[in-house]
Design a protein around this motif. Structure first.
Motif, PDB file in Angstrom:
ATOM      1  N   GLN A 205       9.440 -25.528 -30.067  1.00 51.86           N
ATOM      2  CA  GLN A 205      10.098 -24.379 -29.407  1.00 51.86           C
ATOM      3  C   GLN A 205      11.610 -24.412 -29.662  1.00 51.86           C
ATOM      4  OE1 GLN A 205       9.185 -24.256 -25.173  1.00 51.86           O
ATOM      5  NE2 GLN A 205       7.043 -24.726 -25.555  1.00 51.86           N
ATOM      6  N   GLY A 206      12.157 -25.621 -29.638  1.00 45.53           N
ATOM      7  CA  GLY A 206      13.596 -25.773 -29.812  1.00 45.53           C
ATOM      8  C   GLY A 206      14.107 -25.302 -31.164  1.00 45.53           C
ATOM      9  N   TYR A 207      13.266 -25.449 -32.198  1.00 47.10           N
ATOM     10  CA  TYR A 207      13.697 -24.975 -33.520  1.00 47.10           C
ATOM     11  C   TYR A 207      13.991 -23.478 -33.480  1.00 47.10           C
ATOM     12  CZ  TYR A 207      12.398 -29.286 -36.027  1.00 47.10           C
ATOM     13  OH  TYR A 207      12.322 -30.566 -36.501  1.00 47.10           O
ATOM     14  N   ALA A 208      13.189 -22.745 -32.693  1.00 48.79           N
ATOM     15  CA  ALA A 208      13.334 -21.285 -32.643  1.00 48.79           C
ATOM     16  C   ALA A 208      14.600 -20.885 -31.894  1.00 48.79           C
ATOM     17  CB  ALA A 208      12.101 -20.663 -31.978  1.00 48.79           C
ATOM     18  N   THR A 209      14.907 -21.588 -30.826  1.00 50.98           N
ATOM     19  CA  THR A 209      16.024 -21.179 -29.966  1.00 50.98           C
ATOM     20  C   THR A 209      17.328 -21.908 -30.320  1.00 50.98           C
ATOM     21  OG1 THR A 209      15.531 -22.916 -28.350  1.00 50.98           O
ATOM     22  CG2 THR A 209      14.428 -20.798 -28.039  1.00 50.98           C
ATOM     23  N   GLY A 210      17.207 -23.054 -31.033  1.00 53.24           N
ATOM     24  CA  GLY A 210      18.400 -23.834 -31.367  1.00 53.24           C
ATOM     25  C   GLY A 210      18.795 -24.784 -30.248  1.00 53.24           C
ATOM     26  N   LYS A 211      18.054 -24.733 -29.135  1.00 54.58           N
ATOM     27  CA  LYS A 211      18.329 -25.619 -27.998  1.00 54.58           C
ATOM     28  C   LYS A 211      17.011 -26.277 -27.607  1.00 54.58           C
ATOM     29  CE  LYS A 211      20.886 -27.212 -24.617  1.00 54.58           C
ATOM     30  NZ  LYS A 211      21.968 -28.140 -24.904  1.00 54.58           N
ATOM     31  N   PHE A 212      16.964 -27.592 -27.668  1.00 56.01           N
ATOM     32  CA  PHE A 212      15.696 -28.296 -27.469  1.00 56.01           C
ATOM     33  C   PHE A 212      15.467 -28.580 -25.988  1.00 56.01           C
ATOM     34  CE2 PHE A 212      16.822 -28.753 -31.845  1.00 56.01           C
ATOM     35  CZ  PHE A 212      15.620 -28.556 -32.489  1.00 56.01           C
ATOM     36  N   PRO A 213      14.297 -28.156 -25.454  1.00 55.94           N
ATOM     37  CA  PRO A 213      14.007 -28.327 -24.018  1.00 55.94           C
ATOM     38  C   PRO A 213      13.890 -29.802 -23.641  1.00 55.94           C
ATOM     39  CG  PRO A 213      12.374 -26.892 -25.088  1.00 55.94           C
ATOM     40  CD  PRO A 213      13.172 -27.535 -26.170  1.00 55.94           C
ATOM     41  N   GLU A 214      14.076 -30.090 -22.346  1.00 59.00           N
ATOM     42  CA  GLU A 214      13.822 -31.435 -21.823  1.00 59.00           C
ATOM     43  C   GLU A 214      12.376 -31.813 -22.171  1.00 59.00           C
ATOM     44  OE1 GLU A 214      16.274 -33.230 -20.037  1.00 59.00           O
ATOM     45  OE2 GLU A 214      17.490 -31.579 -20.795  1.00 59.00           O
ATOM     46  N   GLY A 215      12.181 -33.044 -22.604  1.00 60.09           N
ATOM     47  CA  GLY A 215      10.827 -33.482 -22.975  1.00 60.09           C
ATOM     48  C   GLY A 215      10.531 -33.335 -24.461  1.00 60.09           C
ATOM     49  N   SER A 216      11.443 -32.711 -25.205  1.00 59.55           N
ATOM     50  CA  SER A 216      11.256 -32.631 -26.658  1.00 59.55           C
ATOM     51  C   SER A 216      11.225 -34.045 -27.241  1.00 59.55           C
ATOM     52  CB  SER A 216      12.423 -31.875 -27.308  1.00 59.55           C
ATOM     53  OG  SER A 216      12.440 -30.531 -26.922  1.00 59.55           O
ATOM     54  N   VAL A 217      10.296 -34.277 -28.154  1.00 57.10           N
ATOM     55  CA  VAL A 217      10.205 -35.588 -28.813  1.00 57.10           C
ATOM     56  C   VAL A 217      10.041 -35.392 -30.309  1.00 57.10           C
ATOM     57  CG1 VAL A 217       9.014 -37.826 -28.908  1.00 57.10           C
ATOM     58  CG2 VAL A 217       9.068 -36.552 -26.756  1.00 57.10           C
TER      59      VAL A 217
ATOM     60  N   CYS B 158      25.754 -40.453 -35.166  1.00 61.78           N
ATOM     61  CA  CYS B 158      25.410 -39.546 -36.277  1.00 61.78           C
ATOM     62  C   CYS B 158      24.753 -38.266 -35.764  1.00 61.78           C
ATOM     63  CB  CYS B 158      24.456 -40.232 -37.253  1.00 61.78           C
ATOM     64  SG  CYS B 158      25.319 -41.185 -38.505  1.00 61.78           S
ATOM     65  N   HIS B 159      23.818 -38.426 -34.834  1.00 64.55           N
ATOM     66  CA  HIS B 159      23.028 -37.274 -34.381  1.00 64.55           C
ATOM     67  C   HIS B 159      23.883 -36.219 -33.677  1.00 64.55           C
ATOM     68  CE1 HIS B 159      18.717 -38.070 -35.189  1.00 64.55           C
ATOM     69  NE2 HIS B 159      19.117 -39.322 -35.303  1.00 64.55           N
ATOM     70  N   LEU B 160      24.961 -36.639 -32.995  1.00 68.48           N
ATOM     71  CA  LEU B 160      25.728 -35.655 -32.214  1.00 68.48           C
ATOM     72  C   LEU B 160      26.483 -34.656 -33.090  1.00 68.48           C
ATOM     73  CD1 LEU B 160      28.994 -36.445 -32.225  1.00 68.48           C
ATOM     74  CD2 LEU B 160      28.263 -38.170 -30.620  1.00 68.48           C
ATOM     75  N   LYS B 161      26.532 -34.957 -34.400  1.00 66.15           N
ATOM     76  CA  LYS B 161      27.209 -34.000 -35.302  1.00 66.15           C
ATOM     77  C   LYS B 161      26.284 -32.841 -35.682  1.00 66.15           C
ATOM     78  CE  LYS B 161      29.631 -37.988 -37.151  1.00 66.15           C
ATOM     79  NZ  LYS B 161      29.456 -39.070 -38.141  1.00 66.15           N
ATOM     80  N   GLN B 162      24.990 -32.971 -35.309  1.00 66.11           N
ATOM     81  CA  GLN B 162      24.005 -31.958 -35.686  1.00 66.11           C
ATOM     82  C   GLN B 162      23.796 -30.949 -34.560  1.00 66.11           C
ATOM     83  OE1 GLN B 162      22.961 -32.097 -38.839  1.00 66.11           O
ATOM     84  NE2 GLN B 162      24.302 -33.879 -38.978  1.00 66.11           N
ATOM     85  N   ASN B 163      22.997 -29.914 -34.876  1.00 59.13           N
ATOM     86  CA  ASN B 163      22.659 -28.918 -33.869  1.00 59.13           C
ATOM     87  C   ASN B 163      21.813 -29.551 -32.768  1.00 59.13           C
ATOM     88  OD1 ASN B 163      21.979 -26.473 -32.516  1.00 59.13           O
ATOM     89  ND2 ASN B 163      20.053 -26.458 -33.666  1.00 59.13           N
ATOM     90  N   ASP B 164      22.375 -29.669 -31.565  1.00 60.47           N
ATOM     91  CA  ASP B 164      21.696 -30.327 -30.443  1.00 60.47           C
ATOM     92  C   ASP B 164      21.076 -31.659 -30.885  1.00 60.47           C
ATOM     93  OD1 ASP B 164      20.838 -30.824 -27.888  1.00 60.47           O
ATOM     94  OD2 ASP B 164      19.193 -29.380 -27.904  1.00 60.47           O
ATOM     95  N   HIS B 165      21.784 -32.379 -31.718  1.00 57.28           N
ATOM     96  CA  HIS B 165      21.409 -33.729 -32.173  1.00 57.28           C
ATOM     97  C   HIS B 165      20.244 -33.772 -33.160  1.00 57.28           C
ATOM     98  CE1 HIS B 165      23.829 -34.467 -28.621  1.00 57.28           C
ATOM     99  NE2 HIS B 165      23.960 -35.712 -28.963  1.00 57.28           N
ATOM    100  N   VAL B 166      19.780 -32.622 -33.638  1.00 55.79           N
ATOM    101  CA  VAL B 166      18.596 -32.607 -34.514  1.00 55.79           C
ATOM    102  C   VAL B 166      19.001 -32.268 -35.952  1.00 55.79           C
ATOM    103  CG1 VAL B 166      16.360 -31.516 -34.948  1.00 55.79           C
ATOM    104  CG2 VAL B 166      17.090 -32.015 -32.599  1.00 55.79           C
ATOM    105  N   PHE B 167      18.666 -33.157 -36.872  1.00 51.58           N
ATOM    106  CA  PHE B 167      18.990 -32.946 -38.286  1.00 51.58           C
ATOM    107  C   PHE B 167      18.050 -31.944 -38.957  1.00 51.58           C
ATOM    108  CE2 PHE B 167      21.168 -36.993 -37.798  1.00 51.58           C
ATOM    109  CZ  PHE B 167      22.180 -36.976 -38.743  1.00 51.58           C
ATOM    110  N   SER B 168      16.752 -32.052 -38.656  1.00 52.59           N
ATOM    111  CA  SER B 168      15.731 -31.350 -39.452  1.00 52.59           C
ATOM    112  C   SER B 168      15.649 -29.857 -39.142  1.00 52.59           C
ATOM    113  CB  SER B 168      14.358 -31.990 -39.222  1.00 52.59           C
ATOM    114  OG  SER B 168      14.065 -31.966 -37.840  1.00 52.59           O
ATOM    115  N   VAL B 169      15.069 -29.144 -40.081  1.00 55.01           N
ATOM    116  CA  VAL B 169      14.813 -27.701 -39.924  1.00 55.01           C
ATOM    117  C   VAL B 169      13.330 -27.489 -40.208  1.00 55.01           C
ATOM    118  CG1 VAL B 169      15.312 -25.419 -40.881  1.00 55.01           C
ATOM    119  CG2 VAL B 169      17.146 -27.093 -40.640  1.00 55.01           C
ATOM    120  N   LEU B 170      12.685 -26.663 -39.386  1.00 55.53           N
ATOM    121  CA  LEU B 170      11.246 -26.431 -39.558  1.00 55.53           C
ATOM    122  C   LEU B 170      11.010 -25.397 -40.650  1.00 55.53           C
ATOM    123  CD1 LEU B 170       8.399 -27.078 -38.369  1.00 55.53           C
ATOM    124  CD2 LEU B 170       8.708 -25.103 -36.882  1.00 55.53           C
ATOM    125  N   ARG B 171      10.158 -25.756 -41.606  1.00 60.54           N
ATOM    126  CA  ARG B 171       9.821 -24.815 -42.681  1.00 60.54           C
ATOM    127  C   ARG B 171       9.182 -23.578 -42.041  1.00 60.54           C
ATOM    128  NH1 ARG B 171       7.086 -28.339 -45.089  1.00 60.54           N
ATOM    129  NH2 ARG B 171       4.966 -27.589 -45.183  1.00 60.54           N
TER     130      ARG B 171
END
Lengths: 162, 162
Positions: free
Chosen positions: A70-82, A146-159
């Motif tokens: 869900q977070g990939y779509a909104t750019g903000k990852f919900p609590e509980g994202s793993v 390293c992670h804090l430089k990314q969008n909400d700490h996430v490097f990857s992008v969902l195809r």
């Protein structure tokens, strides 16, 4: 005798310092990501046998639970994202490269309160046999650096293709 | 004039033969596997830029729907099992290899009645943009020729670690 005492004191000092390595209480550690093999496969990177980081050579698969997707779509990852990065060793077979054994797994979990000191994400590692690899709070802070430089700490992008 | 007529007749003959290529009726074709990106990722093979089959170079990801995952446990895949092989082109990035664009997808679907002539599994291919790649029944039979040597036509094995 003085020298002997100094050595003993030195050993004690090392033990004392080691015991003060700051770790999270066991119930605050990121838990093993049960069922991650049926989560969404985000992407894979391939690191050949010459890659300088021996810990990540082979297939680096990224898996995301439903909340993380869900977070990939909104750019903000919900609590509980793993997220899981599962590193699988690679073995040449005829004219291609196949998966072999698991090397280890990295896990990151969103919990803004519990992991406030590492940007709202907790970090853990697990060995080939699922056992936990000890990560001090200091080491988790290194993950965060390293992670804090990314969008909400996430490097990857969902195809996108569905 | 005779020569001209012979050419015209020849062209007609080619068109006639082409139109008789045996294909399945549209409603019996294996459909596009909606939602496969959230299915279980079975495994990935990596085929380097020297691999002789240009159509499969890069990351070959295998995805299985829930029914197909059940089949791994029992060795017999239930009706409705679907597998996808998604071929993603590879691109070198710094000191590793990253995913690029999709090349194409192979899909196989279990339906013992509908696809009886190809061992109970139907075969389809889709292009980068999701459009269907024409597969004659003859070509699907070629898929079957290799697949029938495997356990219930399935080559892959699901990595056990959960």
């Amino acid at each position: 005798m003085k020298k002997y005492c100094a050595v003993v004191a030195g050993v004690f000092l090392i033990i004392l310092i080691s015991s003060f390595k700051i770790t999270l209480p066991a119930d605050e550690e990121v838990s093993y990501p049960d069922g991650y093999r049926s989560w969404t496969h985000v992407k894979t990177s391939f690191l050949g046998p010459q890659h300088p980081n021996v810990n990540y050579r082979g297939f680096d698969h990224i898996y995301a639970n439903d909340l993380a997707v869900q977070g990939y779509a909104t750019g903000k990852f919900p609590e509980g994202s793993v997220f899981v990065v599962e590193v699988i060793e690679a073995v040449p077979v005829e004219n291609y490269t196949s998966e072999a054994e698991r090397h280890h797994m990295d896990v990151m979990q969103k919990d803004s309160l519990r992991y406030a000191s590492t940007g709202g994400w907790g970090y853990a590692q697990f060995e080939r046999d699922n056992s936990r690899r000890m990560l001090t709070l200091e080491q988790q802070k290194t993950c965060n650096t390293c992670h804090l430089k990314q969008n909400d700490h996430v490097f990857s992008v969902l195809r996108k293709v569905q």
